[in-house]
Design a protein around this motif. Structure first.
Motif, PDB file in Angstrom:
ATOM      1  N   LEU A   1      11.867   7.987  58.436  1.00 50.89           N
ATOM      2  CA  LEU A   1      10.770   8.266  57.513  1.00 50.89           C
ATOM      3  C   LEU A   1       9.744   7.156  57.548  1.00 50.89           C
ATOM      4  O   LEU A   1      10.045   6.031  57.930  1.00 50.89           O
ATOM      5  CB  LEU A   1      11.299   8.334  56.070  1.00 50.89           C
ATOM      6  N   ASN A   2       8.561   7.463  57.085  1.00 50.25           N
ATOM      7  CA  ASN A   2       7.563   6.462  56.763  1.00 50.25           C
ATOM      8  C   ASN A   2       7.303   6.631  55.274  1.00 50.25           C
ATOM      9  O   ASN A   2       6.754   7.651  54.849  1.00 50.25           O
ATOM     10  CB  ASN A   2       6.294   6.666  57.574  1.00 50.25           C
ATOM     11  N   LEU A   3       7.719   5.655  54.482  1.00 46.63           N
ATOM     12  CA  LEU A   3       7.588   5.766  53.026  1.00 46.63           C
ATOM     13  C   LEU A   3       6.197   5.400  52.513  1.00 46.63           C
ATOM     14  O   LEU A   3       5.953   5.491  51.312  1.00 46.63           O
ATOM     15  CB  LEU A   3       8.645   4.895  52.342  1.00 46.63           C
ATOM     16  N   SER A   4       5.290   5.029  53.385  1.00 45.62           N
ATOM     17  CA  SER A   4       3.934   4.659  52.957  1.00 45.62           C
ATOM     18  C   SER A   4       3.285   5.801  52.184  1.00 45.62           C
ATOM     19  O   SER A   4       3.322   6.949  52.613  1.00 45.62           O
ATOM     20  CB  SER A   4       3.069   4.307  54.159  1.00 45.62           C
ATOM     21  N   GLY A   5       2.713   5.471  51.019  1.00 43.95           N
ATOM     22  CA  GLY A   5       2.040   6.463  50.193  1.00 43.95           C
ATOM     23  C   GLY A   5       2.982   7.370  49.418  1.00 43.95           C
ATOM     24  O   GLY A   5       2.565   8.398  48.908  1.00 43.95           O
TER      25      GLY A   5
ATOM     26  N   ASP B   1      20.064   1.729  48.162  1.00 43.54           N
ATOM     27  CA  ASP B   1      21.179   0.820  48.326  1.00 43.54           C
ATOM     28  C   ASP B   1      21.891   0.732  46.977  1.00 43.54           C
ATOM     29  O   ASP B   1      22.400   1.727  46.496  1.00 43.54           O
ATOM     30  CB  ASP B   1      20.704  -0.529  48.857  1.00 43.54           C
ATOM     31  N   ARG B   2      21.878  -0.411  46.340  1.00 42.92           N
ATOM     32  CA  ARG B   2      22.527  -0.532  45.026  1.00 42.92           C
ATOM     33  C   ARG B   2      21.513  -0.759  43.910  1.00 42.92           C
ATOM     34  O   ARG B   2      21.865  -1.240  42.839  1.00 42.92           O
ATOM     35  CB  ARG B   2      23.535  -1.677  45.043  1.00 42.92           C
ATOM     36  N   THR B   3      20.265  -0.431  44.169  1.00 37.04           N
ATOM     37  CA  THR B   3      19.204  -0.664  43.195  1.00 37.04           C
ATOM     38  C   THR B   3      18.674   0.666  42.676  1.00 37.04           C
ATOM     39  O   THR B   3      18.295   1.537  43.458  1.00 37.04           O
ATOM     40  CB  THR B   3      18.045  -1.464  43.838  1.00 37.04           C
ATOM     41  N   TRP B   4      18.649   0.816  41.351  1.00 40.03           N
ATOM     42  CA  TRP B   4      18.098   2.008  40.719  1.00 40.03           C
ATOM     43  C   TRP B   4      16.591   1.842  40.602  1.00 40.03           C
ATOM     44  O   TRP B   4      16.089   0.835  40.103  1.00 40.03           O
ATOM     45  CB  TRP B   4      18.712   2.212  39.336  1.00 40.03           C
ATOM     46  N   ILE B   5      15.863   2.837  41.077  1.00 33.63           N
ATOM     47  CA  ILE B   5      14.408   2.854  40.954  1.00 33.63           C
ATOM     48  C   ILE B   5      14.046   3.967  39.993  1.00 33.63           C
ATOM     49  O   ILE B   5      14.222   5.149  40.304  1.00 33.63           O
ATOM     50  CB  ILE B   5      13.720   3.075  42.308  1.00 33.63           C
ATOM     51  N   GLU B   6      13.573   3.576  38.823  1.00 31.97           N
ATOM     52  CA  GLU B   6      13.139   4.577  37.857  1.00 31.97           C
ATOM     53  C   GLU B   6      11.838   5.224  38.328  1.00 31.97           C
ATOM     54  O   GLU B   6      11.684   6.431  38.268  1.00 31.97           O
ATOM     55  CB  GLU B   6      12.962   3.944  36.480  1.00 31.97           C
ATOM     56  N   ASP B   7      10.918   4.386  38.804  1.00 33.85           N
ATOM     57  CA  ASP B   7       9.651   4.904  39.301  1.00 33.85           C
ATOM     58  C   ASP B   7       9.013   3.837  40.180  1.00 33.85           C
ATOM     59  O   ASP B   7       9.093   2.639  39.874  1.00 33.85           O
ATOM     60  CB  ASP B   7       8.728   5.257  38.134  1.00 33.85           C
ATOM     61  N   ALA B   8       8.398   4.256  41.263  1.00 32.27           N
ATOM     62  CA  ALA B   8       7.729   3.330  42.171  1.00 32.27           C
ATOM     63  C   ALA B   8       6.684   4.076  42.983  1.00 32.27           C
ATOM     64  O   ALA B   8       6.811   5.273  43.231  1.00 32.27           O
ATOM     65  CB  ALA B   8       8.736   2.673  43.113  1.00 32.27           C
ATOM     66  N   TYR B   9       5.663   3.341  43.397  1.00 31.12           N
ATOM     67  CA  TYR B   9       4.686   3.843  44.358  1.00 31.12           C
ATOM     68  C   TYR B   9       4.698   2.868  45.525  1.00 31.12           C
ATOM     69  O   TYR B   9       4.446   1.670  45.341  1.00 31.12           O
ATOM     70  CB  TYR B   9       3.277   3.936  43.770  1.00 31.12           C
ATOM     71  N   ILE B  10       4.984   3.361  46.715  1.00 29.72           N
ATOM     72  CA  ILE B  10       5.145   2.517  47.890  1.00 29.72           C
ATOM     73  C   ILE B  10       3.871   2.565  48.731  1.00 29.72           C
ATOM     74  O   ILE B  10       3.445   3.626  49.188  1.00 29.72           O
ATOM     75  CB  ILE B  10       6.353   2.960  48.736  1.00 29.72           C
ATOM     76  N   TYR B  11       3.278   1.387  48.950  1.00 26.24           N
ATOM     77  CA  TYR B  11       2.143   1.287  49.868  1.00 26.24           C
ATOM     78  C   TYR B  11       2.650   1.221  51.303  1.00 26.24           C
ATOM     79  O   TYR B  11       2.172   1.954  52.164  1.00 26.24           O
ATOM     80  CB  TYR B  11       1.321   0.013  49.604  1.00 26.24           C
ATOM     81  N   GLN B  12       3.607   0.309  51.533  1.00 27.68           N
ATOM     82  CA  GLN B  12       4.140   0.128  52.874  1.00 27.68           C
ATOM     83  C   GLN B  12       5.442  -0.644  52.810  1.00 27.68           C
ATOM     84  O   GLN B  12       5.643  -1.468  51.930  1.00 27.68           O
ATOM     85  CB  GLN B  12       3.146  -0.624  53.772  1.00 27.68           C
ATOM     86  N   ILE B  13       6.323  -0.343  53.756  1.00 29.32           N
ATOM     87  CA  ILE B  13       7.571  -1.074  53.920  1.00 29.32           C
ATOM     88  C   ILE B  13       7.690  -1.388  55.410  1.00 29.32           C
ATOM     89  O   ILE B  13       7.734  -0.478  56.233  1.00 29.32           O
ATOM     90  CB  ILE B  13       8.804  -0.258  53.462  1.00 29.32           C
ATOM     91  N   LYS B  14       7.712  -2.664  55.741  1.00 30.99           N
ATOM     92  CA  LYS B  14       7.837  -3.078  57.158  1.00 30.99           C
ATOM     93  C   LYS B  14       9.071  -3.936  57.302  1.00 30.99           C
ATOM     94  O   LYS B  14       9.516  -4.588  56.408  1.00 30.99           O
ATOM     95  CB  LYS B  14       6.617  -3.872  57.597  1.00 30.99           C
TER      96      LYS B  14
END
Length: 129
Positions: free
Chosen positions: A103-107, A116-129
């Protein structure tokens, strides 16, 4: 779902800061808005190799220096910026998810998910490299 809404203006302002940081040669590897349930605020999480080379204080100093130079002035609270290592557990988990699922999680908006072991309630991802 987060009770405090992330609005499109904050997303645009975050993008302006990321672009300014990259233009200033302060490489931003990964960037995302992430909701912190306590104290019900959004944080702009940024990773840079500078963090591992020079430490958090130098990294924040460089980010804030660029932040102050952006014109027109950014309409986000600088105290909501969080600089972390590219080796941060959440960032490593997101990077691994991108690789595993091709995947590309950008946007992407991520809501009520485990990474992994982290709960994300809400997030907006610009980029993950």
């Amino acid at each position: 779902m987060a009770t405090t809404t992330l609005v499109s203006q904050e997303i645009e302002e975050g993008k302006r800061l990321i672009d300014a940081l990259n233009a200033a040669n302060l490489s931003v590897d990964s960037a995302l808005w992430i909701y912190a349930p306590e104290p019900e605020t959004w944080r702009l999480m940024l990773t840079s190799p500078l963090y591992d080379r020079k430490g958090p204080l130098k990294t924040y100093g460089e980010i804030l220096s660029v932040f102050r130079q952006v014109k027109p002035d950014l309409k986000i609270d600088w105290t909501g910026i969080v600089a972390v290592s590219p080796k941060h557990e959440l960032i490593k988990g997101l990077r691994q998810s991108q690789q595993d699922w091709k995947l590309n999680l950008s946007g992407t908006r991520l809501t009520n998910n485990w990474v992994d072991r982290t709960w994300i309630e809400d997030a907006y991802i610009y980029q993950i490299k």
